[in-house]
Design a protein around this motif. Structure first.
Motif, short mmCIF file in Angstrom:
data_model
loop_
_atom_site.label_atom_id
_atom_site.label_comp_id
_atom_site.label_asym_id
_atom_site.label_seq_id
_atom_site.Cartn_x
_atom_site.Cartn_y
_atom_site.Cartn_z
N GLY A 95 -7.01 -95.39 -60.32
CA GLY A 95 -6.22 -96.27 -59.48
C GLY A 95 -5.45 -97.28 -60.30
O GLY A 95 -5.78 -97.55 -61.47
N VAL A 96 -4.40 -97.84 -59.71
CA VAL A 96 -3.62 -98.91 -60.32
C VAL A 96 -3.62 -100.10 -59.37
O VAL A 96 -3.82 -99.95 -58.16
CB VAL A 96 -2.18 -98.48 -60.63
CG1 VAL A 96 -2.16 -97.42 -61.73
CG2 VAL A 96 -1.48 -97.96 -59.38
N LEU A 97 -3.39 -101.27 -59.94
CA LEU A 97 -3.42 -102.52 -59.18
C LEU A 97 -2.11 -103.25 -59.41
O LEU A 97 -1.74 -103.51 -60.56
CB LEU A 97 -4.61 -103.37 -59.63
CG LEU A 97 -4.73 -104.78 -59.07
CD1 LEU A 97 -4.87 -104.77 -57.56
CD2 LEU A 97 -5.94 -105.49 -59.71
N VAL A 121 2.85 -88.81 -62.18
CA VAL A 121 2.15 -88.71 -63.47
C VAL A 121 0.72 -88.25 -63.25
O VAL A 121 0.21 -87.36 -63.95
CB VAL A 121 2.18 -90.06 -64.21
CG1 VAL A 121 1.30 -90.00 -65.46
CG2 VAL A 121 3.60 -90.44 -64.58
N ALA A 122 0.05 -88.86 -62.27
CA ALA A 122 -1.35 -88.51 -62.01
C ALA A 122 -1.48 -87.07 -61.53
O ALA A 122 -2.43 -86.36 -61.90
CB ALA A 122 -1.94 -89.47 -60.98
N PRO A 131 -4.54 -87.60 -57.24
CA PRO A 131 -3.65 -88.72 -56.95
C PRO A 131 -4.36 -90.06 -57.10
O PRO A 131 -5.57 -90.15 -57.05
CB PRO A 131 -3.21 -88.46 -55.51
CG PRO A 131 -4.31 -87.64 -54.93
CD PRO A 131 -4.83 -86.79 -56.05
N LEU A 132 -3.56 -91.09 -57.26
CA LEU A 132 -4.06 -92.43 -57.51
C LEU A 132 -4.40 -93.19 -56.24
O LEU A 132 -3.75 -93.03 -55.20
CB LEU A 132 -3.00 -93.24 -58.26
CG LEU A 132 -2.65 -92.84 -59.69
CD1 LEU A 132 -1.32 -93.47 -60.08
CD2 LEU A 132 -3.76 -93.28 -60.64
N ARG A 388 -10.30 -88.53 -47.32
CA ARG A 388 -10.38 -89.09 -45.96
C ARG A 388 -9.15 -89.90 -45.61
O ARG A 388 -8.68 -89.88 -44.46
CB ARG A 388 -11.64 -89.95 -45.84
CG ARG A 388 -11.89 -90.47 -44.42
CD ARG A 388 -13.26 -91.09 -44.27
NE ARG A 388 -13.40 -92.35 -45.02
CZ ARG A 388 -14.06 -92.50 -46.16
NH1 ARG A 388 -14.65 -91.44 -46.72
NH2 ARG A 388 -14.14 -93.66 -46.76
N ARG A 389 -8.57 -90.62 -46.56
CA ARG A 389 -7.41 -91.45 -46.28
C ARG A 389 -6.09 -90.73 -46.54
O ARG A 389 -5.02 -91.35 -46.56
CB ARG A 389 -7.48 -92.74 -47.10
CG ARG A 389 -8.48 -93.73 -46.56
CD ARG A 389 -8.06 -94.28 -45.21
NE ARG A 389 -9.18 -94.93 -44.52
CZ ARG A 389 -9.40 -94.87 -43.24
NH1 ARG A 389 -8.57 -94.19 -42.45
NH2 ARG A 389 -10.43 -95.48 -42.70
N GLY A 390 -6.13 -89.42 -46.75
CA GLY A 390 -4.90 -88.66 -46.86
C GLY A 390 -4.17 -88.85 -48.16
O GLY A 390 -2.97 -88.55 -48.25
N VAL A 391 -4.85 -89.34 -49.20
CA VAL A 391 -4.18 -89.57 -50.49
C VAL A 391 -3.84 -88.25 -51.16
O VAL A 391 -2.79 -88.12 -51.79
CB VAL A 391 -5.05 -90.47 -51.39
CG1 VAL A 391 -4.35 -90.73 -52.72
CG2 VAL A 391 -5.36 -91.79 -50.69
#
Length: 690
Positions: A95-97, A121-122, A131-132, A388-391
């Motif tokens: 993940g990125v912030l 990129v991920a 995915p991130l 679950r969140r569709g990422v």
């Protein structure tokens, strides 16, 4: 709304479930939870140790696009590479912030482009990568990394002052819909800390209040709204940062209260867990009732014993930022990373030394301090959340829809509605407020209270405004003298204060202004406790923030366009700390009145014509702009128009008829003509007597 939220709304102290005006639903193309199920176990078994650590590592990057080299020096210093894309690739980040200061949040279109570039990129060239999680602290109000043209919200304590779960859910939906449109799938919100310590330097107006039932209900409603748009919410800061007097960005706080008190601070977190919150963020504080040795972020007793075993949380646990002094100044990063994982955290957030963090975890696995199966547990939870969140299914933002979904007219109207319902009137001596239309006003205040925002808005409300501003939080002697000299030439002074309890210059300026005899109206713009140090102020209102949207409700309350209805979401202690000055739930309103109709009698011959002006408390009747007394007026000629205006300290009820008109004849008999309608006061728009 979840069953847990509904139950809380039924039992919570003073929590409303409806608002005076309709809440506009955010304009959005909602993403529904998807059923795409990559083979998570196969993915985990195929990962190297470093890839697993990378999936648990979420950190910020410097730059406005994936290949931006303008902040290469900063990326090099922290990560040893030049671009955001290279940071993601180097560590196989999970993940990125995003932060404003790292160049990530210039505008919505840019944010969406950065999100998409990093996701590509991920995912890799073949699109088979992981995915991130694209994350941000967008709480609304004081902490919001993306500003206008995204919707600027009044903030959580303003929301607490409304005590309205519908507005809380609307806030969550605005945040969720706008963040998802920009490719952000995690919002580290809402803050569920109970701000029970007036001296708290880091929470304050980021909290929704100090009543556990209120914060629980509004928190669950916000979470529902956020996650409705497949943006993961994070309840923070567990097990509660609201009773600290140290800012964990700069030191390690300790709370010494007993378990019974802790249980009150835990109630909003328990409600969020029962309501299905995706994540819980840890607090860098020592809670002596659970673990007197280690801060929550590094405590197995707190994260596993309390959060997982006792409260039953099954979702993702993330640390707060590991570069905060409460962590970074106490332990080396290698040790912090290991201890956080051993305590029960899944995510290592924003380590100041990612290389050291990786090295520490590698060594711990090698020595057996941490098993690789323990890492697998966290990686599994992270991947399951991304499914679950569709990422996995929808990792990219659609640039074509960003401008249609972010900062919409409906979202902005809802933010203003929250402000209208939040403004809290704490004092109104001699019915100073609302000010009469056309009054002359001196607009001054502590520079940190942003009086320069309020001045032009008061002009828009029809006041004649003299403005004098100075930077800084402590008004200088020269500035105070100028204001005192000008105060004698106006009808009222409006002063913006900002955490005045610890600011002698602000206190002195209000006292000096009050000594002039001109009414002084204080707008407390930050933490809500300022009234305790302003005994000379004639009126005090709380705005709970310094953004334009916070002043929206304040200036409308000053003018009488709205009747303030906010209630204190915290107790206000006396200035000496000995007892309560104003209790939780306190809030004044203007007296409300409804004009009675003017009646017209039009009979044969002018001698029998008349109109009757009734006598109503709080109502003045005007003809041609001049007030007339109640009674019967005979032999009127031509057209007579009568207007009702509220007297000082009164506002009209919504929908009240405020103008009547009739044209008298001199010949043919007319039937009785009563109250022809010319003007009706719309909801929330009472006028004030000139």
């Amino acid at each position: 709304m979840t069953a847990a939220a509904t139950a809380l709304l039924m039992t919570g102290t003073g929590v409303m479930t409806g608002v005076g005006a309709a809440v506009a639903a955010p304009t959005t193309e909602r993403t529904t939870t998807v059923a795409a199920s990559p083979d998570i176990e196969a993915m985990i078994s195929g990962m190297s140790l470093d890839e697993k650590i990378g999936q648990m590592t979420w950190t910020h990057v410097y730059g406005s696009s994936a290949d931006d080299t303008s902040m290469a020096a900063s990326n090099q210093e922290r990560y040893g590479v030049d671009t955001p894309a290279e940071v993601v690739a180097k560590y196989n980040l999970g993940g990125v912030l995003y932060f404003a200061w790292s160049g990530n949040t210039n505008n919505p279109q840019q944010v969406a482009g950065l999100s998409n570039g990093l996701q590509q990129v991920a995912l890799g060239r073949d699109g088979t990568g992981i995915p991130l999680a694209v994350t941000i602290d967008q709480e609304g109000g004081l902490v919001a990394r993306i500003g206008s043209p995204a919707t600027v919200l009044p903030g959580n304590m303003a929301l607490g002052a409304t005590a309205d779960a519908d507005l809380a859910r609307a806030q969550g939906e605005i945040l969720g819909s706008e963040m998802r449109a920009m490719g952000i799938n995690v919002d580290f919100a809402p803050v569920l800390d109970l701000n029970s310590n007036p001296d708290n330097p880091v929470i304050g107006i980021r909290s929704m209040g100090e009543d556990p039932a209120l914060v629980s209900a509004l928190g669950v409603a916000q979470i529902d709204g956020l996650q409705e748009h497949n943006v993961g919410a994070a309840a923070k800061h567990f097990p509660g940062h609201g009773d600290t007097s140290v800012d964990s960005h700069y030191g390690l706080p300790t709370v010494t209260y007993d378990r019974e008190t802790l249980n009150q601070h835990l109630k909003p977190f328990k409600a969020a867990i029962d309501g299905g919150v995706d994540m819980v963020m840890t607090a860098h504080i020592i809670v002596e009732a659970i673990d007197p040795e280690m801060p929550g972020t590094l405590s197995h007793k707190v994260l596993t014993g309390l959060l997982r075993d006792e409260l039953g949380f099954k979702g993702l646990v993330t640390t707060d930022a590991l570069d905060m002094a409460a962590m970074a100044a106490e332990w080396p990063q290698e040790e912090i990373a290991v201890k956080a994982i051993q305590a029960g955290s899944d995510i290592l957030l924003n380590s100041p030394d990612v290389d050291a963090s990786f090295a520490g975890v590698r060594a711990a696995v090698g020595s057996g301090e941490i098993t690789e199966s323990r890492l697998d547990e966290s990686v599994r939870r992270i991947l399951e959340w991304k499914v679950r969140r569709g990422v996995f299914e929808q990792p990219l933002a659609d640039p074509a829809t960003v401008d249609k979904l972010v900062g919409t007219a409906g979202n902005l109207a809802t933010a203003n509605l929250i402000s209208d319902h939040a403004v809290t009137l704490l004092r109104n001596q001699e019915r100073v407020l609302p000010l009469a239309s056309g009054s002359s006003v001196l607009m001054v205040g502590a520079g940190s209270g942003r009086p320069e925002i309020a001045g032009p808005m008061l002009k828009e409300q029809g006041f004649t405004v003299t403005e004098d501003y100075e930077n800084g939080s402590s008004p200088s002697a020269a500035y105070r003298a100028r204001a005192v000299a000008a105060a004698g030439n106006v009808d009222a002074v409006v002063f913006t204060s900002y955490n005045a309890g610890a600011n002698a210059a602000q206190q002195q300026m209000v006292a000096e202004l009050a000594a002039t005899g001109t009414p002084v109206i204080v707008v407390a713009t930050r933490n809500p406790y300022d009234i305790s140090v302003f005994p000379g102020a004639d009126a005090v209102l709380n705005s709970y923030g310094v953004n334009k949207v916070n002043f929206h409700g304040v200036v409308r309350a000053i003018s009488g366009a709205i009747n303030p209805g906010g209630k204190l979401p915290v107790n206000i202690p006396k200035a000496d700390g000995d007892g309560v000055l104003l209790p939780l739930g306190f809030g004044l309103r203007y007296d409300t009145t409804t004009p009675a109709a003017v009646t017209f009698t039009d009979r044969p011959g002018k001698g029998q014509d008349s109109y009757l002006v009734p006598s109503v408390e709080g109502v003045a009747y005007l003809v041609e702009g001049k007030e007339i007394a109640a009674g019967t007026y005979r032999k009127p000629a031509g057209t007579v128009s009568v207007t009702a205006v509220p007297m000082k300290g009164y506002v009209f009820t919504d929908g009240a008829t405020t103008e009547w008109s009739h044209t008298f004849t001199t010949g043919t008999p007319q039937t009785l003509n009563s109250e022809p309608l010319v003007r009706v006061t719309p909801p929330g728009s009472s006028s004030v007597r000139p």
